[in-house]
Every structure is written in structure tokens, then in C-alpha cells.
Write a protein that holds these residues in place. Structure first.
Motif, short mmCIF file in Angstrom:
data_model
loop_
_atom_site.label_atom_id
_atom_site.label_comp_id
_atom_site.label_asym_id
_atom_site.label_seq_id
_atom_site.Cartn_x
_atom_site.Cartn_y
_atom_site.Cartn_z
N ARG A 101 0.82 -1.21 0.00
CA ARG A 101 0.00 0.00 0.00
C ARG A 101 0.85 1.26 0.00
N THR A 102 1.95 1.22 0.73
CA THR A 102 2.83 2.39 0.83
C THR A 102 4.27 1.97 0.53
N ARG A 103 5.11 2.96 0.30
CA ARG A 103 6.53 2.67 0.04
C ARG A 103 7.20 2.05 1.26
N ARG A 104 6.81 2.51 2.44
CA ARG A 104 7.38 1.94 3.67
C ARG A 104 6.99 0.48 3.83
N GLU A 105 5.74 0.17 3.47
CA GLU A 105 5.29 -1.22 3.56
C GLU A 105 6.04 -2.08 2.55
N ALA A 106 6.29 -1.53 1.36
CA ALA A 106 7.04 -2.27 0.33
C ALA A 106 8.44 -2.61 0.85
N ARG A 107 9.05 -1.66 1.51
CA ARG A 107 10.38 -1.87 2.09
C ARG A 107 10.35 -3.00 3.13
N GLN A 108 9.29 -3.00 3.95
CA GLN A 108 9.14 -4.02 4.98
C GLN A 108 8.91 -5.41 4.36
N ILE A 109 8.07 -5.46 3.32
CA ILE A 109 7.78 -6.74 2.64
C ILE A 109 9.06 -7.35 2.07
N VAL A 110 9.90 -6.51 1.46
CA VAL A 110 11.17 -6.98 0.90
C VAL A 110 12.08 -7.45 2.04
N GLY A 111 12.17 -6.64 3.10
CA GLY A 111 13.03 -6.97 4.23
C GLY A 111 12.63 -8.25 4.95
N HIS A 112 11.32 -8.60 4.91
CA HIS A 112 10.84 -9.81 5.57
C HIS A 112 10.88 -11.04 4.67
N LYS A 113 11.62 -10.94 3.59
CA LYS A 113 11.88 -12.07 2.67
C LYS A 113 10.62 -12.63 2.01
N HIS A 114 9.69 -11.75 1.62
CA HIS A 114 8.48 -12.20 0.93
C HIS A 114 8.63 -12.11 -0.58
N VAL A 115 9.74 -11.53 -1.06
CA VAL A 115 9.85 -11.24 -2.50
C VAL A 115 10.92 -12.10 -3.18
N LEU A 116 10.55 -12.59 -4.36
CA LEU A 116 11.50 -13.35 -5.19
C LEU A 116 11.79 -12.54 -6.45
N VAL A 117 13.05 -12.50 -6.83
CA VAL A 117 13.45 -11.88 -8.09
C VAL A 117 14.04 -12.99 -8.95
N ASN A 118 13.40 -13.29 -10.08
CA ASN A 118 13.81 -14.40 -10.95
C ASN A 118 13.92 -15.71 -10.17
#
Length: 198
Positions: A101-118
């Protein structure tokens, strides 16, 4: 690690910035007390830099490094290159794809290992994506209530032309890196270049 604890709306007010660019729909009813005061050339340049740093959640040292990298690129203008680098940060891409929803939340989602790149787990918000990269929320996290709530809020958001997004599967592809025309951030990057080139 340094954390910015300044209330978002207060900071937006002082920088004369609409909170929408950070993903917040709230508006502050208060007026900035210094709104009508005349600003020096240096003050205007500094404000633009602070605005860019605040929008993308970048501290001074990494921001300067981004600027130097942008200035040393063989093609394009330093200011436009800087905006492209900031926009291609992983946390910014996750926000643009509507997975936060927000840029800060995006940063948290990435930091909590929810994101895969390739297909590879990346937990560094400042990771720079490249054209052709596939960004997705990991399988284990897709069923979380959090993402159902996020998609409810971000469903009306328009996606930039430089990415393809599959909202149902929480997956997206970066078709190409954005040009300055495709970045809707209200920052005058030329003033930042002037500030750093002094």
C-alpha cells in the motif's frame, strides 16, 4: 541502521509534497507555517534533494552514491539517470506493482523475505532490478490475509507502462527500465544536479 521516525504527513507538509506519492490517501488539514516565505536558490535545491530522499526512503550516503553512479553513466543526463536508478530499486518496484500500500510497507515486505526476483529470494530493498526481471511474492506468503487486504486497496492503482503485472498471481515483469517521462514523481532532478555539482 538509521530509521526515519518523522510522521509522514508532517514531513510531507514541510516539503510541500502530496502524500499520494508515498501511497497514503490521508491529507493534512494543517498549513505549513513557512509556506509563503521566500526561499534562497540553495534552499530550493536542498528541498528537492530532501523530497527525493524522503519519497524513496534513501539516506544521504546511499543517495550520494546513486548520484555519482548516475553522473558517471555513459548515456543520458545525470538527473534523469538518478531518477531511473531510484525508481528501479526493488522496494519501489514492489510498490509500483501494487504489492504494497505504501513505500514503507514495500520496504518491509522486501526486508521480511516475501519477495522473489527471478525465483531467488532477495531481502535487500535497495537491490536494483534490471529489464526482464520477474518479481513475485513467494508462494508461502501469497495466501496471507495481508495480501488480500493490500490488493483490495491497490486494485484501482494504475501500473506504469514499463512493467507487466499479474495481480491474481502477485507476479510482475519489468519490461524495461523507466524513462524520466514514465516516472510521475514531483521532483526537479536538475536542481539536485546543481546542488551536487557545486
Amino acid at each position: 541502521m538509521a530509521v526515519n521516525r518523522v510522521p509522514v504527513l508532517k514531513r510531507c507538509r514541510s516539503l510541500d509534497l502530496d502524500p499520494v506519492f508515498l501511497g497514503y490517501s490521508k491529507k493534512s488539514n494543517r498549513k505549513n507555517a513557512r509556506a509563503n516565505k521566500k526561499m534562497s536558490g540553495y534552499g530550493t535545491q536542498l528541498r528537492e534533494k530532501q523530497k527525493a530522499k524522503f519519497i524513496y526512503g534513501v539516506l544521504e550516503k546511499p543517495f550520494r552514491n546513486y548520484y555519482e553512479k548516475a553522473a558517471n553513466m555513459m548515456t543520458g543526463l545525470a538527473g534523469e539517470n538518478l531518477m531511473t536508478i531510484l525508481e528501479s530499486r526493488l522496494d519501489s518496484v514492489v510498490f509500483r506493482m501494487g504489492f504494497a500500500r505504501t513505500r514503507r510497507e514495500a520496504r518491509q515486505i522486501v526486508g521480511h523475505k516475501h519477495v522473489l526476483v527471478n525465483g531467488k529470494q532477495i531481502n535487500i530493498p535497495s537491490y536494483l532490478v534490471k529489464a526482464g526481471d520477474v518479481i513475485e511474492i513467494r508462494e508461502k506468503s501469497k495466501s496471507l490475509q495481508r495480501y488480500k487486504d493490500i490488493l483490495e486497496v491497490t486494485s484501482t492503482r494504475l501500473f506504469p507502462a514499463w512493467m507487466d503485472v499479474d495481480v491474481e498471481n502477485l507476479k510482475g515483469t519489468v519490461k524495461n527500465l523507466p524513462t524520466r517521462e514514465e516516472i510521475d514523481v514531483p521532483v526537479n532532478e536538475m536542481l539536485i544536479v546543481e546542488l551536487y555539482s557545486k
